[in-house]
Design a protein around this motif. Sequence first.
Motif, PDB file in Angstrom:
ATOM      1  N   GLU A  68       0.869  -0.752  -0.248  1.00 45.21           N
ATOM      2  CA  GLU A  68      -0.070   0.463   0.270  1.00 45.21           C
ATOM      3  C   GLU A  68       0.489   0.568   0.031  1.00 45.21           C
ATOM      4  N   PRO A  69       1.467   1.812   0.673  1.00 45.74           N
ATOM      5  CA  PRO A  69       2.768   2.877   0.358  1.00 45.74           C
ATOM      6  C   PRO A  69       3.746   2.152  -0.347  1.00 45.74           C
ATOM      7  N   ILE A  70       3.668   1.787  -1.527  1.00 47.28           N
ATOM      8  CA  ILE A  70       4.163   1.956  -2.624  1.00 47.28           C
ATOM      9  C   ILE A  70       3.219   2.079  -3.797  1.00 47.28           C
ATOM     10  N   ALA A  71       2.194   1.825  -3.630  1.00 39.43           N
ATOM     11  CA  ALA A  71       1.459   1.495  -4.499  1.00 39.43           C
ATOM     12  C   ALA A  71       0.793   3.126  -5.737  1.00 39.43           C
ATOM     13  N   GLY A  72       1.278   4.113  -5.051  1.00 40.12           N
ATOM     14  CA  GLY A  72       1.070   4.919  -5.846  1.00 40.12           C
ATOM     15  C   GLY A  72       2.796   5.179  -7.126  1.00 40.12           C
ATOM     16  N   PRO A  73       3.586   5.246  -6.570  1.00 40.84           N
ATOM     17  CA  PRO A  73       4.769   4.953  -7.585  1.00 40.84           C
ATOM     18  C   PRO A  73       4.592   3.580  -8.629  1.00 40.84           C
ATOM     19  N   MET A  74       3.850   2.667  -7.425  1.00 40.41           N
ATOM     20  CA  MET A  74       4.025   1.342  -8.840  1.00 40.41           C
ATOM     21  C   MET A  74       2.571   2.205  -9.763  1.00 40.41           C
ATOM     22  N   ARG A  75       2.118   2.586  -9.414  1.00 37.06           N
ATOM     23  CA  ARG A  75       0.777   3.235 -10.351  1.00 37.06           C
ATOM     24  C   ARG A  75       1.600   3.979 -11.529  1.00 37.06           C
ATOM     25  N   TRP A  76       2.393   5.021 -11.130  1.00 37.82           N
ATOM     26  CA  TRP A  76       2.780   5.384 -11.912  1.00 37.82           C
ATOM     27  C   TRP A  76       3.873   4.805 -12.862  1.00 37.82           C
ATOM     28  N   ALA A  77       3.792   4.106 -12.857  1.00 38.90           N
ATOM     29  CA  ALA A  77       5.339   3.143 -12.759  1.00 38.90           C
ATOM     30  C   ALA A  77       4.758   2.588 -13.931  1.00 38.90           C
ATOM     31  N   ALA A  78       3.518   1.921 -13.916  1.00 39.18           N
ATOM     32  CA  ALA A  78       2.307   0.969 -14.559  1.00 39.18           C
ATOM     33  C   ALA A  78       2.104   2.244 -16.165  1.00 39.18           C
TER      34      ALA A  78
END
Length: 199
Positions: A68-78
């Motif tokens: 959950e804390p890295i969900a934002g960066p993962m969404r940006w990467a996707a």
Amino acid sequence: MSSAFLAGIVAGYGVAIPVGAIGALLISLTARTSLRVGAAAALGVATADGLYALAAVLGGAAIANLIEPIAGPMRWAAAIVLVALAVKTVVDARKQSGHKEVTARSAYFGLLGLTILNPATIIYFGALVLGMQADVVPDLLHGMVFVLGVLLASASWQLLLAGGGSLVGRVLTGPRGRLITALVSSGVIMILAIGLVAG
């Protein structure tokens, strides 16, 4: 045991059926290449869903809380990967040679990797497994049956999307048709990529 399998089927369709950026990419890829390549890509998506279901069964809420804390960066990467794929789709369609370069193996691993970048999937499965842990998935054996249900449901839906892409590809086989489908699918993928980071 059958309730765990049925729960897996329902969960697998629940995560797979909403056609987002991955579904649009899968349809577009199959339309531009072949059913063989599309089916490999479909199985890559289903594998990612199965792996996330397995991670949820084994780690449940703990894994969801880690992601959950890295969900934002993962969404940006996707989103960045999706935009790059959308641009590449148009460039390849203009050259009329891109569809020959994609192999079943690269399609499988490409869609597997892209689907794994979706943090919502592990959070979805983590919450789902946690919510039904006592009744439906009381032990590891029931958990594995649940994962099998997820994998089969996801694979069947993704293969259906690939089949639809193959039909579109047969209808639009000429150079102009390929360019039109590439432009339309790239536009859809770009919109969905923007929605991924905006939402």
